[in-house]
Design an enzyme around this catalytic site. Sequence first.
Site, PDB file in Angstrom:
ATOM      1  N   GLU A   1      -8.978  -0.163   2.138  1.00 51.27           N
ATOM      2  CA  GLU A   1      -8.567   0.905   3.057  1.00 51.27           C
ATOM      3  C   GLU A   1      -7.900   2.050   2.305  1.00 51.27           C
ATOM      4  O   GLU A   1      -8.142   3.235   2.597  1.00 51.27           O
ATOM      5  CB  GLU A   1      -7.629   0.327   4.120  1.00 51.27           C
ATOM      6  CG  GLU A   1      -8.297  -0.608   5.122  1.00 51.27           C
ATOM      7  CD  GLU A   1      -8.650  -1.969   4.544  1.00 51.27           C
ATOM      8  OE1 GLU A   1      -9.493  -2.657   5.132  1.00 51.27           O
ATOM      9  OE2 GLU A   1      -8.065  -2.356   3.487  1.00 51.27           O
TER      10      GLU A   1
ATOM     11  N   SER B   1       0.828  -1.207   0.000  1.00 48.89           N
ATOM     12  CA  SER B   1       0.000   0.000   0.000  1.00 48.89           C
ATOM     13  C   SER B   1       0.863   1.258   0.000  1.00 48.89           C
ATOM     14  O   SER B   1       0.480   2.287  -0.559  1.00 48.89           O
ATOM     15  CB  SER B   1      -0.923  -0.005   1.223  1.00 48.89           C
ATOM     16  OG  SER B   1      -1.882  -1.044   1.125  1.00 48.89           O
TER      17      SER B   1
ATOM     18  N   ILE C   1     -26.821 -19.420   0.463  1.00 48.51           N
ATOM     19  CA  ILE C   1     -28.016 -19.913  -0.221  1.00 48.51           C
ATOM     20  C   ILE C   1     -27.818 -21.361  -0.663  1.00 48.51           C
ATOM     21  O   ILE C   1     -28.711 -22.198  -0.559  1.00 48.51           O
ATOM     22  CB  ILE C   1     -28.356 -19.018  -1.427  1.00 48.51           C
ATOM     23  CG1 ILE C   1     -28.906 -17.657  -0.938  1.00 48.51           C
ATOM     24  CG2 ILE C   1     -29.358 -19.691  -2.363  1.00 48.51           C
ATOM     25  CD1 ILE C   1     -29.042 -16.624  -2.032  1.00 48.51           C
TER      26      ILE C   1
ATOM     27  N   PHE D   1       4.136 -10.062  -6.438  1.00 48.54           N
ATOM     28  CA  PHE D   1       2.702 -10.093  -6.734  1.00 48.54           C
ATOM     29  C   PHE D   1       2.381  -9.427  -8.069  1.00 48.54           C
ATOM     30  O   PHE D   1       1.401  -8.688  -8.185  1.00 48.54           O
ATOM     31  CB  PHE D   1       1.890  -9.428  -5.616  1.00 48.54           C
ATOM     32  CG  PHE D   1       2.122  -9.995  -4.243  1.00 48.54           C
ATOM     33  CD1 PHE D   1       2.519 -11.314  -4.059  1.00 48.54           C
ATOM     34  CD2 PHE D   1       1.946  -9.206  -3.120  1.00 48.54           C
ATOM     35  CE1 PHE D   1       2.723 -11.841  -2.795  1.00 48.54           C
ATOM     36  CE2 PHE D   1       2.150  -9.717  -1.848  1.00 48.54           C
ATOM     37  CZ  PHE D   1       2.539 -11.041  -1.681  1.00 48.54           C
ATOM     38  N   ILE D   2       3.191  -9.689  -9.085  1.00 47.37           N
ATOM     39  CA  ILE D   2       3.015  -9.021 -10.375  1.00 47.37           C
ATOM     40  C   ILE D   2       2.165  -9.883 -11.303  1.00 47.37           C
ATOM     41  O   ILE D   2       2.532 -11.010 -11.638  1.00 47.37           O
ATOM     42  CB  ILE D   2       4.373  -8.701 -11.025  1.00 47.37           C
ATOM     43  CG1 ILE D   2       5.227  -7.870 -10.061  1.00 47.37           C
ATOM     44  CG2 ILE D   2       4.165  -7.984 -12.353  1.00 47.37           C
ATOM     45  CD1 ILE D   2       4.578  -6.591  -9.558  1.00 47.37           C
TER      46      ILE D   2
ATOM     47  N   GLU E   1      -4.700  -3.793  -6.668  1.00 44.66           N
ATOM     48  CA  GLU E   1      -4.937  -2.467  -7.268  1.00 44.66           C
ATOM     49  C   GLU E   1      -5.338  -1.445  -6.204  1.00 44.66           C
ATOM     50  O   GLU E   1      -6.094  -0.514  -6.459  1.00 44.66           O
ATOM     51  CB  GLU E   1      -6.003  -2.536  -8.361  1.00 44.66           C
ATOM     52  CG  GLU E   1      -5.679  -3.446  -9.520  1.00 44.66           C
ATOM     53  CD  GLU E   1      -4.590  -2.903 -10.438  1.00 44.66           C
ATOM     54  OE1 GLU E   1      -4.202  -1.731 -10.273  1.00 44.66           O
ATOM     55  OE2 GLU E   1      -4.127  -3.650 -11.311  1.00 44.66           O
TER      56      GLU E   1
ATOM     57  N   GLN F   1     -39.263 -16.619   1.797  1.00 45.32           N
ATOM     58  CA  GLN F   1     -39.103 -15.160   1.750  1.00 45.32           C
ATOM     59  C   GLN F   1     -37.720 -14.717   2.217  1.00 45.32           C
ATOM     60  O   GLN F   1     -37.126 -13.787   1.660  1.00 45.32           O
ATOM     61  CB  GLN F   1     -40.171 -14.483   2.616  1.00 45.32           C
ATOM     62  CG  GLN F   1     -40.196 -12.961   2.469  1.00 45.32           C
ATOM     63  CD  GLN F   1     -41.239 -12.327   3.363  1.00 45.32           C
ATOM     64  OE1 GLN F   1     -41.139 -12.419   4.591  1.00 45.32           O
ATOM     65  NE2 GLN F   1     -42.244 -11.700   2.768  1.00 45.32           N
TER      66      GLN F   1
END
Length: 379
Positions: A367, A130, A337, A154-155, A363, A279
């Site tokens: 935060e 970051s 579900i 992390f490319i 990307e 419902q």
Amino acid sequence: MNFQLNDTQKMMRDLARDFATKELAPIAAEIDQEERIPKEIIEKMAEIGFTALNVPEEYGGPGLDTVCKVLVVSELARQCASTAEVIAVHTLVNDIFLKHGTEAQKQKYLTAAVEGKIGAFALTEAGAGSDAAAAKTKAVVDGDDYVINGSKCFISNMGPTEGDYVVVIALTEPEKGVKGMSAIVVDRGTPGFTVGKREEKMGIRGADISELIFEDCRVPRSNLVGKEGEGFKIAMMALDGGRIGMAAQALGICEAAIAASVKYMGERVQFGKPIGKNQGLQWYLADMATRTEAAKALILEAAVAADNGQPLSKLAAMCKYYASENAVWVTNKALQIHGGYGYMRDYPIERMYRDARIVPIYEGTSEVQKMVIAREVMK
């Protein structure tokens, strides 16, 4: 704002939907399990024009707008988030050359994109996630060359054999900090440039994400993209566009999870009736659909702003933040579900859940997006 699609946009959406349904859906589970996208899929996407979506006609591409990119990425992501990731990142790299590249670079790399060559963007380092400004990779001038030393992690779009070129953000004048960063393109096979560990990931397993290592990697100074000292600025501009692409990926995952839930609710019988008659589950579905439509509206607004050359940071951060968090929330509800079956690999919702979890991280984390949004709102 009017989000009626024009004929070209509708055509690209339908083309991407048809491709994803016929080519990706049958092998999406295999891509996830084997952790690779077949080379022929990339070749087919190049033939259709997906690798050159935003490449102008003068370089052989269709010259399509950001809305088309959003539509294509989201349709691909409905069937295979890994494949959508490749196109989202690659078109980000196309944008870097379009906005900042020399004519020679455009001729080389945009033409390569038309041919199906895949580009990568390298900003993140082990100590600079970051906090991108903390990057330490250096590019020292030596005569007519840059000599690059350092590593990136992390490319996306770089694997043991995949990925053809990468735009690297490196310090050309370390004493200036972020103002001393520059963008330099490095081709695969350049001496001193190696692809290190390919990451084993929780989700988007088919997409290549690797460590890049530069050891006395020598490239011509003509490989500089933009001007020296503009690398951080170029990176931040690229991330604005890239965040719209990642939001589109999140949107596709959400739409797929909703469709899977509707199908399952109609088929699964409990207590003598389809669970879709309950419902409580209908309300889950109502919330999932409403939040996803809201995400889509934000994404399209950001895409239109990008095409009109309007300020983008706030909208890009908003759509990426909201769409990515929504993808995690929607796939979680969809898995609920599905009950126990949703936790099993027999159903694709398990893969969607894992794929969704990365989007609030890469990307720019959620935060970081909130920091950007708050800064823009407080101006």
